[in-house]
Design a protein around this motif. Structure first.
Motif, PDB file in Angstrom:
ATOM      1  N   ASN A 102       0.816  -1.219   0.000  1.00  0.00           N
ATOM      2  CA  ASN A 102       0.000   0.000   0.000  1.00  0.00           C
ATOM      3  C   ASN A 102       0.843   1.260   0.000  1.00  0.00           C
ATOM      4  O   ASN A 102       0.394   2.317  -0.419  1.00  0.00           O
ATOM      5  CB  ASN A 102      -0.929  -0.002   1.222  1.00  0.00           C
ATOM      6  N   GLY A 103       2.081   1.163   0.497  1.00  0.00           N
ATOM      7  CA  GLY A 103       2.970   2.303   0.472  1.00  0.00           C
ATOM      8  C   GLY A 103       2.596   3.388   1.465  1.00  0.00           C
ATOM      9  O   GLY A 103       1.760   3.212   2.343  1.00  0.00           O
ATOM     10  N   TYR A 104       3.225   4.545   1.266  1.00  0.00           N
ATOM     11  CA  TYR A 104       3.080   5.647   2.222  1.00  0.00           C
ATOM     12  C   TYR A 104       1.807   6.451   2.000  1.00  0.00           C
ATOM     13  O   TYR A 104       1.457   6.777   0.865  1.00  0.00           O
ATOM     14  CB  TYR A 104       4.284   6.597   2.106  1.00  0.00           C
ATOM     15  N   THR A 105       1.119   6.764   3.077  1.00  0.00           N
ATOM     16  CA  THR A 105       0.086   7.807   3.103  1.00  0.00           C
ATOM     17  C   THR A 105       0.230   8.517   4.443  1.00  0.00           C
ATOM     18  O   THR A 105       0.660   7.907   5.442  1.00  0.00           O
ATOM     19  CB  THR A 105      -1.340   7.248   2.988  1.00  0.00           C
ATOM     20  N   PRO A 106      -0.119   9.798   4.521  1.00  0.00           N
ATOM     21  CA  PRO A 106      -0.055  10.493   5.819  1.00  0.00           C
ATOM     22  C   PRO A 106      -0.891   9.801   6.890  1.00  0.00           C
ATOM     23  O   PRO A 106      -0.498   9.736   8.052  1.00  0.00           O
ATOM     24  CB  PRO A 106      -0.605  11.884   5.487  1.00  0.00           C
ATOM     25  N   GLU A 107      -2.046   9.261   6.476  1.00  0.00           N
ATOM     26  CA  GLU A 107      -2.937   8.621   7.446  1.00  0.00           C
ATOM     27  C   GLU A 107      -2.314   7.343   8.020  1.00  0.00           C
ATOM     28  O   GLU A 107      -2.389   7.080   9.217  1.00  0.00           O
ATOM     29  CB  GLU A 107      -4.283   8.303   6.802  1.00  0.00           C
ATOM     30  N   SER A 108      -1.694   6.529   7.141  1.00  0.00           N
ATOM     31  CA  SER A 108      -1.073   5.294   7.623  1.00  0.00           C
ATOM     32  C   SER A 108       0.132   5.607   8.497  1.00  0.00           C
ATOM     33  O   SER A 108       0.414   4.895   9.468  1.00  0.00           O
ATOM     34  CB  SER A 108      -0.673   4.402   6.446  1.00  0.00           C
ATOM     35  N   LYS A 109       0.843   6.656   8.164  1.00  0.00           N
ATOM     36  CA  LYS A 109       1.967   7.082   9.006  1.00  0.00           C
ATOM     37  C   LYS A 109       1.476   7.428  10.402  1.00  0.00           C
ATOM     38  O   LYS A 109       2.056   6.989  11.406  1.00  0.00           O
ATOM     39  CB  LYS A 109       2.667   8.290   8.378  1.00  0.00           C
ATOM     40  N   ARG A 110       0.410   8.213  10.467  1.00  0.00           N
ATOM     41  CA  ARG A 110      -0.142   8.613  11.759  1.00  0.00           C
ATOM     42  C   ARG A 110      -0.610   7.397  12.558  1.00  0.00           C
ATOM     43  O   ARG A 110      -0.335   7.278  13.750  1.00  0.00           O
ATOM     44  CB  ARG A 110      -1.324   9.569  11.523  1.00  0.00           C
ATOM     45  N   GLU A 111      -1.308   6.492  11.900  1.00  0.00           N
ATOM     46  CA  GLU A 111      -1.886   5.345  12.575  1.00  0.00           C
ATOM     47  C   GLU A 111      -0.823   4.394  13.119  1.00  0.00           C
ATOM     48  O   GLU A 111      -0.994   3.777  14.177  1.00  0.00           O
ATOM     49  CB  GLU A 111      -2.817   4.593  11.622  1.00  0.00           C
ATOM     50  N   LEU A 112       0.301   4.279  12.422  1.00  0.00           N
ATOM     51  CA  LEU A 112       1.308   3.277  12.780  1.00  0.00           C
ATOM     52  C   LEU A 112       2.604   3.892  13.301  1.00  0.00           C
ATOM     53  O   LEU A 112       3.618   3.194  13.409  1.00  0.00           O
ATOM     54  CB  LEU A 112       1.629   2.413  11.551  1.00  0.00           C
ATOM     55  N   HIS A 113       2.605   5.159  13.671  1.00  0.00           N
ATOM     56  CA  HIS A 113       3.894   5.819  13.901  1.00  0.00           C
ATOM     57  C   HIS A 113       4.655   5.260  15.099  1.00  0.00           C
ATOM     58  O   HIS A 113       5.883   5.306  15.128  1.00  0.00           O
ATOM     59  CB  HIS A 113       3.737   7.341  14.001  1.00  0.00           C
ATOM     60  N   GLU A 114       3.956   4.706  16.107  1.00  0.00           N
ATOM     61  CA  GLU A 114       4.692   4.113  17.235  1.00  0.00           C
ATOM     62  C   GLU A 114       5.406   2.831  16.788  1.00  0.00           C
ATOM     63  O   GLU A 114       6.526   2.528  17.229  1.00  0.00           O
ATOM     64  CB  GLU A 114       3.746   3.838  18.420  1.00  0.00           C
ATOM     65  N   GLU A 115       4.769   2.105  15.878  1.00  0.00           N
ATOM     66  CA  GLU A 115       5.378   0.890  15.326  1.00  0.00           C
ATOM     67  C   GLU A 115       6.575   1.245  14.447  1.00  0.00           C
ATOM     68  O   GLU A 115       7.622   0.586  14.486  1.00  0.00           O
ATOM     69  CB  GLU A 115       4.317   0.141  14.515  1.00  0.00           C
ATOM     70  N   ILE A 116       6.419   2.307  13.667  1.00  0.00           N
ATOM     71  CA  ILE A 116       7.505   2.767  12.794  1.00  0.00           C
ATOM     72  C   ILE A 116       8.684   3.254  13.631  1.00  0.00           C
ATOM     73  O   ILE A 116       9.850   2.991  13.306  1.00  0.00           O
ATOM     74  CB  ILE A 116       6.994   3.881  11.856  1.00  0.00           C
ATOM     75  N   SER A 117       8.382   3.971  14.720  1.00  0.00           N
ATOM     76  CA  SER A 117       9.447   4.461  15.606  1.00  0.00           C
ATOM     77  C   SER A 117      10.259   3.306  16.168  1.00  0.00           C
ATOM     78  O   SER A 117      11.507   3.338  16.178  1.00  0.00           O
ATOM     79  CB  SER A 117       8.846   5.284  16.747  1.00  0.00           C
ATOM     80  N   SER A 118       9.572   2.265  16.643  1.00  0.00           N
ATOM     81  CA  SER A 118      10.271   1.112  17.218  1.00  0.00           C
ATOM     82  C   SER A 118      11.112   0.398  16.165  1.00  0.00           C
ATOM     83  O   SER A 118      12.237  -0.039  16.433  1.00  0.00           O
ATOM     84  CB  SER A 118       9.253   0.138  17.830  1.00  0.00           C
TER      85      SER A 118
END
Length: 668
Positions: A102-118
């Motif tokens: 699905n790639g990048y979207t601002p919404e998916s970034k917001r929803e998963l940002h704690e997972e991305i940070s880890s």
């Protein structure tokens, strides 16, 4: 041998310079921040982390929380890593690999940002300097893992979607205990409390207005702009939040009082929800902490022009989002369009984008309310006018803005003028409609019905019995379980202000009990159910209402109590009924999150129907304006008056007489 290994590890850990490592983490975050591309979320840059660090250290200091050097490091490290996933480049790298294509979207970034940070702080990459920083500061690779794992676990719980009680109470790094849940609580509350003006960056805000910047995100930005301070008053166990609004829009008689209350509730509950989530942890430790949130609005002179207009527009949006009735929804939508017209935009592209965002915002609201015919027509015409604007790529300026504003102003003034005339012609019918009626039954607040009843004479107001059935589906509780909105109470107070004397509020489930109570003297000859309407279908005359009206109409039909619907012609059109719509976003059952979480954990669903479709056979009379309608939004050219025989409604299984309908083929 084991003792020697332990001794070596202890010596190695004791040599770690946590201050230097923390400083390196700050610098790394700042570098990522400077390279980041802004989106429409409030900033998650280094200034945000600096503010959160200051807040968490203030929480520690005022509550006299004792932390070891290792715990202090973990706390600050979590502050400076919890939002790394909000950086576009970091999020893009992760989402392109792990989002299933699905790639990048601002919404998916917001929803998963704690997972991305880890993921970012743990994975090996030439672009990742976090693990390198640990190596640089004398933490060998075999020692890094427990540090990074502990940070990853804790930052997960800065997100409200995770129950902080699920965070491990303790973590251990090479024999030293860390109060992990306590640190998670500090990070979450510190992050929540950063809502003041330090979160607002006018430079970035102006850039974002040219790009994809939705109206809901603007609300979060403006909330930060309006909150002037957050103060931790440990002596009174209170978190005190101060909001500054222009004195001119706080003056007596201004119709934004409801918006101010909602703004206070939003700010209060946003903080209080997380305060409740962490409070038990601090109590378990015996620390002195906060149990109240106070929100104060100050009248601030000198706020005028562009800033005032922006604030007014956001306050209107706030009422639109949470408005409890369709008439107000239409009125506030018009006001929001008018506030757009009054805003002194610097360039055409900025104006075009803001208009487009408002169009999309109102389309989203109206799409969730298919029965709101008047709103559908308003938004449709607004979108049509906008489609005629010169495209933003064109070399346009102030002249084109002025021309567009003139079109919008003509449109809104026309809608308001027509609506006022229609309602006036409806209200004239009140004395005749109410003649011989002793009992008025009401359900689900209607501004139009309230104003209709206000036209009654003083004798009627002092003698008539008003029975109001509360619409439980529209009830709203705050996260602190405070009753924020009661439909029945709102209706009762409105009619009391119109000088009605005999008012009773009842649960909606008691309608049959009341009508069956012979001691009340309610019968078809002296009783009347009055409904407003979200909309009326022009072909079937089915009525669109808030959920619960159908139940009331069926019970009224059983007891042969006439039902009349008051609806102006702007609400008559085509309705695409959707019986599956749910009223979302309300704590209608309870504000206790723990109880809602328990129900969810046991797969018990809470479902709240939004709208009803009422068969026209259940309606005795449709009262609307009695003149020709010259309106391209409503395809009715003659007065609408739908009446049945004066005999009260009978159950559907019995024979009925045909309804008298104004002949649509008659010439004007």
């Amino acid at each position: 041998m084991t003792d020697k290994i332990g001794e070596l590890l202890e010596n190695e850990i004791s040599e770690i310079d946590y201050d230097n490592l923390t400083s390196d983490l700050r610098e790394h975050y700042k570098e990522l921040s400077e390279k980041d591309t802004p989106d429409y979320f409030t900033p998650h840059d280094d200034s945000h982390c600096e503010a959160v660090e200051k807040l968490v250290l203030e929480l520690v200091s005022k509550s006299q929380i004792e932390l070891s050097n290792l715990e202090k490091f973990i706390l600050v490290a979590c502050v400076w890593t919890h939002d790394i996933g909000m950086f576009t480049k970091v999020a893009t790298d992760y989402l392109e690999q792990y989002s299933g294509g699905n790639g990048y979207t601002p919404e998916s970034k917001r929803e998963l940002h704690e997972e991305i940070s880890s993921w970012y702080i743990n994975h090996d990459s030439s672009n990742n300097s976090v693990k390198t920083l640990f190596t640089k500061n004398n933490i060998a690779e075999n020692l890094q893992r427990p540090y990074l794992n502990t940070i990853s676990i804790i930052i997960k719980y800065h997100r409200r979607k995770f129950n902080i009680q699920d965070c491990p109470v303790y973590r251990f790094i090479w024999g030293e205990r860390i109060n992990a849940r306590l640190i998670a609580c500090l990070v979450r509350l510190g992050d929540t409390l950063h809502i003041d003006t330090s979160r607002y960056d006018r430079r970035i805000y102006n850039i974002l207005q040219i790009g994809n910047f939705d109206r809901t995100s603007r609300l979060h930005w403006l909330k930060s702009y309006l909150v002037s301070s957050v103060y931790l008053d440990i002596e009174r166990n209170t978190i005190l939040i101060t909001i500054d609004l222009p004195a001119s829009i706080l003056s007596e008689g201004y119709e934004a009082e409801e918006a101010f209350k909602k703004l206070k509730f939003i700010v209060h509950d946003d903080v209080y929800e997380d305060l409740l989530a962490v409070l038990d942890v601090f109590r378990d430790y015996g620390y002195r902490f906060y149990n109240k949130v106070g929100v104060e609005i100050n009248r601030t002179p000198g706020i005028t022009g562009k800033i005032q207009t922006e604030i007014e527009g956001i306050l209107n949006d706030l009422v639109i989002i949470q408005s409890p009735n369709t008439s107000k929804l239409i009125g506030k939508s018009i006001e929001s369009i008018e506030s757009l017209c009054g805003y002194p935009f610097d360039n055409y592209e900025n104006f075009y984008n803001q208009t487009e965002q408002l169009v999309n915002h109102l389309k989203k609201i109206s799409s969730d309310r298919p029965c709101h015919v008047g709103l559908q027509e308003l938004v449709g015409k607004f979108e049509s006018i906008f489609s005629e604007f010169p495209k933003k790529e064109s070399n346009k300026g102030k002249t084109e803005i002025a021309a567009a504003n003139k079109k919008l102003k003509t449109f809104t003034e026309g809608i308001k003028g027509m609506r006022e005339k229609n309602i006036a012609s409806i209200n004239i019918k009140a004395p005749e409609t109410l003649k011989g009626v002793s009992n008025i039954l009401l359900f689900s607040y209607s501004k139009m019905v309230s104003e209709f009843l206000s036209m009654a004479d003083n004798d009627f107001k002092t003698t008539a019995q008003i029975y109001i059935f509360e619409n439980v589906g529209k009830r709203q509780h705050s996260i602190s379980d405070r009753l924020d909105y009661s439909d029945g109470v709102n209706y009762a107070l409105t009619l009391h202000a119109y000088r009605f004397v005999n008012i009773t509020v009842l649960p909606d489930t008691s309608v049959a009990a009341l009508l069956g109570d012979k001691t009340k003297g309610l019968n078809p000859e002296n009783s009347l159910f009055l409904f407003g309407a979200n909309g009326v279908d022009k072909n079937s005359f089915y009525c669109g209402h808030t959920s619960g009206h159908l139940m009331m109409a069926i019970v009224a039909s059983y007891f042969r109590i006439p039902c009349k619907v008051i609806c102006d012609s702007q609400k008559i059109g085509t309705i695409n009924f959707n019986s599956t719509l749910e009223r979302k976003g309300l704590h209608w059952l309870t504000g206790q999150k723990s109880l809602e979480d328990e129900l969810q954990s046991k797969n018990i669903r809470l479902f709240n129907y939004r709208e009803d479709s009422i068969d026209s056979s259940l309606i005795t009379c449709l009262i609307t304006d009695d003149k020709d309608i010259e309106d391209e939004f409503v395809c009715i050219k003659k007065p609408i008056l739908v009446e049945k025989d004066k005999t009260p409604s009978l159950p559907r299984t019995q024979n009925r007489r045909k309804r008298k309908v104004a002949d649509p083929n008659l010439k004007k």
